[in-house]
Design a protein around this motif. Sequence first.
Motif, short mmCIF file in Angstrom:
data_model
loop_
_atom_site.label_atom_id
_atom_site.label_comp_id
_atom_site.label_asym_id
_atom_site.label_seq_id
_atom_site.Cartn_x
_atom_site.Cartn_y
_atom_site.Cartn_z
N THR A 172 -18.46 41.05 47.14
CA THR A 172 -20.13 40.50 47.79
C THR A 172 -20.85 42.01 47.75
O THR A 172 -22.43 41.62 47.74
N LYS A 173 -20.39 43.26 47.65
CA LYS A 173 -21.11 44.41 48.48
C LYS A 173 -21.62 44.99 46.78
O LYS A 173 -22.92 45.30 46.76
N SER A 174 -21.04 44.28 46.09
CA SER A 174 -21.49 43.99 44.10
C SER A 174 -22.88 43.50 44.48
O SER A 174 -23.40 44.55 43.77
N ILE A 175 -22.54 42.73 44.65
CA ILE A 175 -24.30 41.77 44.74
C ILE A 175 -25.00 41.90 45.25
O ILE A 175 -26.07 42.51 45.05
N LEU A 176 -24.81 42.38 47.02
CA LEU A 176 -25.54 43.05 48.11
C LEU A 176 -26.72 44.25 47.45
O LEU A 176 -27.51 44.11 47.31
N ASP A 177 -25.92 45.37 45.74
CA ASP A 177 -26.40 46.33 45.49
C ASP A 177 -27.28 45.79 44.72
O ASP A 177 -28.29 47.00 43.95
N HIS A 178 -27.36 44.82 43.84
CA HIS A 178 -28.15 44.13 42.69
C HIS A 178 -29.41 43.94 43.25
O HIS A 178 -30.04 43.92 44.09
N ASP A 179 -30.45 44.38 42.04
CA ASP A 179 -32.08 43.88 41.84
C ASP A 179 -32.64 42.51 42.41
O ASP A 179 -31.33 41.32 41.93
N LEU A 180 -33.65 41.98 42.53
CA LEU A 180 -33.87 40.84 42.81
C LEU A 180 -33.81 40.21 41.05
O LEU A 180 -33.50 38.94 40.95
N SER A 181 -33.73 40.84 40.17
CA SER A 181 -33.36 40.10 39.10
C SER A 181 -32.14 39.94 38.15
O SER A 181 -32.23 38.19 37.33
N PHE A 182 -31.40 40.03 38.73
CA PHE A 182 -30.24 39.89 38.77
C PHE A 182 -30.42 38.51 39.24
O PHE A 182 -29.02 37.58 38.69
N PHE A 183 -30.72 38.25 40.09
CA PHE A 183 -30.25 36.92 40.72
C PHE A 183 -31.61 35.86 40.20
O PHE A 183 -31.20 34.78 40.46
N PHE A 215 -14.05 40.81 39.01
CA PHE A 215 -14.08 42.23 38.66
C PHE A 215 -15.63 42.50 37.39
O PHE A 215 -15.89 43.14 37.36
N ALA A 216 -15.59 41.56 36.77
CA ALA A 216 -16.78 42.01 35.78
C ALA A 216 -18.12 41.76 37.19
O ALA A 216 -19.07 42.39 36.62
N ILE A 217 -17.84 41.05 38.19
CA ILE A 217 -18.69 41.03 38.59
C ILE A 217 -19.67 42.46 39.82
O ILE A 217 -20.01 42.71 39.85
N ILE A 218 -17.93 43.21 40.08
CA ILE A 218 -17.66 44.05 40.51
C ILE A 218 -18.31 45.09 39.67
O ILE A 218 -18.99 45.82 39.97
N ASP A 219 -17.67 44.96 38.10
CA ASP A 219 -18.68 46.27 37.51
C ASP A 219 -19.65 45.96 37.24
O ASP A 219 -20.48 47.26 36.24
N THR A 220 -21.12 45.04 37.17
CA THR A 220 -22.08 45.21 35.96
C THR A 220 -22.56 45.93 37.10
O THR A 220 -22.92 45.72 38.66
N PRO A 221 -23.39 47.30 36.54
CA PRO A 221 -23.97 48.39 37.39
C PRO A 221 -25.34 47.17 37.29
O PRO A 221 -25.88 46.74 37.28
N PRO A 222 -25.88 48.41 39.31
CA PRO A 222 -27.34 47.64 39.80
C PRO A 222 -28.17 48.13 38.72
O PRO A 222 -28.10 49.46 38.39
N GLY A 280 -24.88 29.33 43.24
CA GLY A 280 -24.27 28.22 43.32
C GLY A 280 -22.48 29.55 42.40
O GLY A 280 -22.42 29.11 42.98
N LYS A 281 -23.38 29.31 41.06
CA LYS A 281 -21.94 30.66 40.26
C LYS A 281 -21.65 31.55 40.60
O LYS A 281 -20.89 32.16 40.63
N ILE A 282 -22.70 32.47 41.85
CA ILE A 282 -21.66 33.58 41.92
C ILE A 282 -20.47 33.24 43.28
O ILE A 282 -20.59 34.08 43.60
N VAL A 283 -21.30 32.31 43.67
CA VAL A 283 -20.79 32.05 45.29
C VAL A 283 -19.45 31.27 45.25
O VAL A 283 -18.20 32.28 45.75
N SER A 284 -19.50 30.96 44.40
CA SER A 284 -18.01 30.55 43.48
C SER A 284 -17.11 31.54 43.06
O SER A 284 -15.44 31.69 42.53
N ARG A 285 -17.74 32.35 42.12
CA ARG A 285 -16.64 33.66 41.79
C ARG A 285 -16.15 34.33 42.83
O ARG A 285 -15.40 34.63 43.14
N ILE A 286 -17.25 34.26 44.46
CA ILE A 286 -16.68 35.28 45.35
C ILE A 286 -15.53 34.62 45.67
O ILE A 286 -14.46 34.70 46.59
N ASN A 287 -15.87 32.97 46.53
CA ASN A 287 -15.27 32.12 47.14
C ASN A 287 -13.10 31.27 46.28
O ASN A 287 -12.03 31.72 46.34
#
Length: 604
Positions: free
Chosen positions: A117-128, A330-337, A134-141
Amino acid sequence: MKFNPVYVGLEAEEYDRTYKDKTLLRRIFTYFSPYKRYMLIVVIFLTISSLTTSFIPFITSAAINNIESSKNVTYLVFLIVLIFTFNILSFVFNYYRQINSAKAIANVVLDLRGDATKSILDHDLSFFDRNPIGKIVSRINTDSRDFGQTVELLIEVISSLVIMIIIIILLTIINAVLTLYMLLAIPLFFIVALSYRKYARKMTLLGQRALASVNSFVKESFSGIQIAKTFRQEEKLYSQFNEVNIQSYKVNLKRAFILNAIFPSLGIVQGIITTILVYLGGNFLIFNTINVGEFNMFLQSLNLLFFPLLTIASFWPQFQSGLSSSERIFAIIDTPPAVIQSDNIVPSKLKGEIEFQNLTFNYDENIKVFDNFNLKIKPGESLAIVGHTGAGKSSLANLLARFYEFQKGDILIDGISIKKYNLKEYRKQIGIIPQVPFLFADTVENNINYGCSSTTCEDVISALDKAGGSEWVDSLPNGLNTLVGERGSLLSMGQRQLVAFARVLLEDPSILILDEATASVDPFTETRIQDALEKTIEGRTSIVIAHRLWTVRHVDRIIVLDKGKIIEEGNHTELMKRKGYYAELYNTYFRHQSLKYIEEMGKI
């Protein structure tokens, strides 16, 4: 390989990556390192529980031999009580092992979800923009839940390994020759189980993507349920849902077939080995090299051995589920902002001088929004940006707020690149009021003080008054404590905009950005907001994306954008005298909003 249409749409996301099994295992263990105490308790109780379970066949064998030979009733009762006691102790030890195991796994899943979640919150709007929510939420939950279940399997394997070692030792003591035959057959279990590994990993990954597609579709569909009902498309929506749902069903059914086929396959191997050992044991009985009690103990121990052996053998193919889950997390955690600070300057109160220097920016590689764009805004100046849709008006605001990263050039605030400012502290001084306000499913008060939780009720009322008035709050059922519903659905559009306006003003930003904050409200509310806005932008650097007459008539300067370039600039009077692009825009879009125009039309 033949293409399977079932897998359409289940391709990897842009940020997906492949990890080696060793790398994944190493990272998984790092998440367990803070919970060594829990794991130590698990190992201790695991060992004790395994020992008590393993000795039960030995005691049972002694009881059978007692019946066959001496028939000592007292000794027999003692053995029966001992068997009962060992079963109770095994249950107690296993219970405490499960409790501490659950604590360790729950904490690891908690940490994984937190990091993701912290990694996702650090991303800019282009990531979203590129990745469905829904796919991002699926990875977290979902994926973290699957990971937790696989870790439970790992602990079961450790338990099975301990039991297996103890039972093999006991079997060797009973009859070394039979045990040797059994040990020679053990590799067959692992050969059969590992043959499923590749397919298990592939199908698990596809199954998780299919489930993520379902989550994504449901989230998007229900977010736009009003549109679906307006255009009477409920059946179409259900039909589309059925497609992704059936796809998920087919893919996950294939996954289940592969994972569940492991145990029947291993069961066949078990049956063959058991048959051979029973045949050999029968011959030993004939030649009196083993007695009935020992042979019974051997068979009981063998049955106890097969369960942990099956667990261990089937572990690696089933563990692919956990590895693919951890790989996705880990893929979503390791994606740099994309938006990165080059320094960590904490700005004091900004003066509000803004300069765009040779700015180049594009959302897509092939389409540039700005190419060598230059603009300077003085401190305290109010600037309106006008132009057709797609001219780049909102993009300037998004770049200034650092929602997106530009490719070349720079943006300076008070002479310092915005890349050098501490991102959170910088954004505290940027106030953005969007055209369509977003409210959280919380109270009116909590939506207003969202960015300033330490404020009082009086501060909230004061911010509302500055935004255009607070008397409407008194008509709500619970005043400021009234729940606004999802996205503020229980408030009118005008009330939502007033809340959004007050939320920004409460932070007292140095730079104010308005994406035509009055475009979606009624004329009465618009007048109230405009009166408040006129006072608010005075002495404060303000950028207004203009769609309304009031905006273009009450700012210090207007710039006209066309395809990312400034083609005209000046105040309203100057631009109208030129009779250029702005005058055409004004006569087409703005003039009909003026009182003079309305009075003239009324005379016709």
